[in-house]
Design an enzyme around this catalytic site. Structure first.
Site, PDB file in Angstrom:
ATOM      1  CG  HIS A   1      13.046  51.207  47.509  1.00 13.10           C
ATOM      2  ND1 HIS A   1      12.216  50.321  46.856  1.00 13.10           N
ATOM      3  CD2 HIS A   1      13.984  50.455  48.119  1.00 13.10           C
ATOM      4  CE1 HIS A   1      12.655  49.082  47.074  1.00 13.10           C
ATOM      5  NE2 HIS A   1      13.717  49.140  47.831  1.00 13.10           N
TER       6      HIS A   1
ATOM      7  NE  ARG B   1      23.410  30.432  26.054  1.00 12.34           N
ATOM      8  CZ  ARG B   1      24.347  29.879  25.311  1.00 12.34           C
ATOM      9  NH1 ARG B   1      24.847  28.700  25.642  1.00 12.34           N
ATOM     10  NH2 ARG B   1      24.762  30.473  24.217  1.00 12.34           N
TER      11      ARG B   1
ATOM     12  CG  HIS C   1      10.693  47.458  50.626  1.00 11.23           C
ATOM     13  ND1 HIS C   1      10.183  46.917  51.778  1.00 11.23           N
ATOM     14  CD2 HIS C   1      11.929  46.909  50.460  1.00 11.23           C
ATOM     15  CE1 HIS C   1      11.078  46.061  52.285  1.00 11.23           C
ATOM     16  NE2 HIS C   1      12.140  46.044  51.508  1.00 11.23           N
TER      17      HIS C   1
ATOM     18  CG  HIS D   1      17.093  47.916  52.664  1.00 10.85           C
ATOM     19  ND1 HIS D   1      16.448  48.559  51.627  1.00 10.85           N
ATOM     20  CD2 HIS D   1      16.380  46.784  52.911  1.00 10.85           C
ATOM     21  CE1 HIS D   1      15.397  47.841  51.247  1.00 10.85           C
ATOM     22  NE2 HIS D   1      15.323  46.770  52.002  1.00 10.85           N
TER      23      HIS D   1
ATOM     24  CG  ASN E   1       8.370  45.355  47.019  1.00 13.55           C
ATOM     25  OD1 ASN E   1       9.473  44.969  47.378  1.00 13.55           O
ATOM     26  ND2 ASN E   1       7.937  45.227  45.783  1.00 13.55           N
TER      27      ASN E   1
ATOM     28  NE  ARG F   1      10.240  38.001  45.060  1.00  6.79           N
ATOM     29  CZ  ARG F   1      11.294  37.231  44.809  1.00  6.79           C
ATOM     30  NH1 ARG F   1      11.192  36.260  43.934  1.00  6.79           N
ATOM     31  NH2 ARG F   1      12.434  37.427  45.423  1.00  6.79           N
TER      32      ARG F   1
HETATM   33  N1  GLY Z   1      13.143  41.775  48.567  1.00  7.36           N
HETATM   34  C1  GLY Z   1      11.853  41.586  48.034  1.00  7.36           C
HETATM   35  C2  GLY Z   1      11.759  40.368  47.182  1.00  7.36           C
HETATM   36  O1  GLY Z   1      12.625  39.532  47.227  1.00  7.36           O
HETATM   37  O2  GLY Z   1      10.822  40.245  46.450  1.00  7.36           O
END
Ligand code: GLY
Length: 362
Positions: free
Chosen positions: A249, A114, A245, A261, A242, A238
């Site tokens: 993607h 864990r 992205h 990438h 992106n 966060r």
């Molecule tokens: N690669 C994007 C993140 O770590 O949030």
């Protein structure tokens, strides 16, 4: 040596420098036993690293190269190796490799007993500035990439730039896309440095390389420190990491994951620069600055290889689109990202048309 503090479930340091890996690891590991998880291609390097440990028992766990490592069966193989070695909570995993290795090893560390301590030693630029920092770990399944995983922060990250000398030019430049991204979303100083010497910036021995790497990691540390679990959903969350992205993607998917990438993120950033400009949010000069910098370091800035409908469908299934509406991170200025939700198809089609035109400036 530079060090950046990341505040997550616990605080940890990301060290950036040359010839630092043995010294830093020996300092952190102390008397613990370690398991080095590394891909086949890093066998020699892993062997050399293991020999530098002083009075530490080591176990070596070899996994497949690149994305082939990110499977449930490789997880099971690692659990078996740890089980056979009687790996305890006092012991430490060290991941040595690119982003796929740090993703897989991080998930192994999150799940074994864990949660056991892990130190990431990324060996590619992409892993140093992105995968190894921020605690995202995981594997792929038949249903898609990174659908299974955990947020699990390392106890330290050691970015030894010596590893970058053996990266191919194309892989290194691919990693630069994430550095440039950090410049556009938060730290214009990165862009100014790269613009000052677009040729020099393409290699790890450039005088400003340690600085742009450390600054990109600082951007990531700041964003992750504010929204570790990507729950904010605002222009300071966060999700801004992106940038480029959603479209990137989709390109990776359409190209059957044969594109680097960073190259996909580069055309993805160009796409959202066109989109933001067409939506009246971004000054054309900033869109043009994207093109100048990205193409200047050797990254692609045009894309016209798929029908727009294909790209659109691929964007809709990207896990980062929340709910039914497409969401894009776009810029209002350099350093000021914002969210564009559910743009008109006509706008998307116009941005895609611009992306296909090699001879037209942004
Ligand atoms: N690669 C994007 C993140 O770590 O949030």
């Amino acid at each position: 040596m530079k060090s950046i503090t990341v505040t997550a479930e616990h605080e940890y340091q990301v060290f950036v420098g040359r010839d630092i890996v043995s010294e830093v690891l020996n300092h952190i590991v102390g008397a613990s036993r370690i398991a080095v998880i590394h891909p086949q291609s890093m066998q020699t390097l892993a062997g050399q690293l293991v020999q530098t440990f002083v009075d530490v028992e080591t176990i070596s766990i070899e996994i497949p190269d690149a994305e082939n490592a990110k499977t449930a069966s490789v997880m099971e193989f690692c659990w078996m190796a740890l089980g056979k070695a009687g790996f305890t909570r006092n012991d430490i995993i060290v991941s040595l490799g690119g982003g796929a290795t740090t993703d897989l090893a991080g998930f192994v560390a999150a799940t074994w007993l864990r949660g056991v301590r892990i130190i990431h030693v990324p060996t590619t630029l992409l892993a140093m500035v992105d995968a190894a920092v921020g605690g995202k770990t995981g594997i792929n399944t038949g249903e898609g990439k990174n659908l299974v995983g955990a947020i699990f922060s390392p106890v330290a990250v050691v970015c030894d730039m010596n590893f970058l000398d053996s990266q191919s030019h194309e892989d290194y430049v691919g990693g630069l896309a994430e550095v440039v991204k950090c410049g556009f979303i938060r730290d214009e100083g990165i862009l100014n440095l790269i613009e000052s010497d677009l040729a020099g910036a393409q290699g790890p021995n450039w005088e400003h390389t340690p600085e742009i790497i450390a600054r990109a990691i600082q951007v990531k540390a700041d964003v992750v420190g504010n929204d570790l679990r990507e729950t904010l959903g605002t222009s300071t969350g966060r999700e801004i990491l992106n940038y480029g992205h959603t479209f990137g993607h989709a390109v990776e998917r359409i190209e059957n994951y044969t594109w680097r990438h960073g190259n996909a993120v580069s055309v993805g950033m160009m796409f959202v620069a066109h989109l933001a400009q067409l939506a009246g949010r971004l000054d054309p000069e900033v869109a043009e600055r994207h093109r100048r910098i990205l193409s200047g370091v050797g990254l692609p800035v045009t894309y016209n290889r798929g029908a727009f409908e294909q790209l659109h469908d691929a964007m809709r299934i990207d896990k980062k689109s929340r709910g039914s509406k497409l969401r894009f991170i776009v810029l209002e200025h350099v350093g000021k990202p914002t969210i564009l939700e559910g743009p008109d198809s006509a706008l998307l089609i116009a941005a895609y048309a611009k992306l296909g035109q090699a001879d037209v400036h942004a």
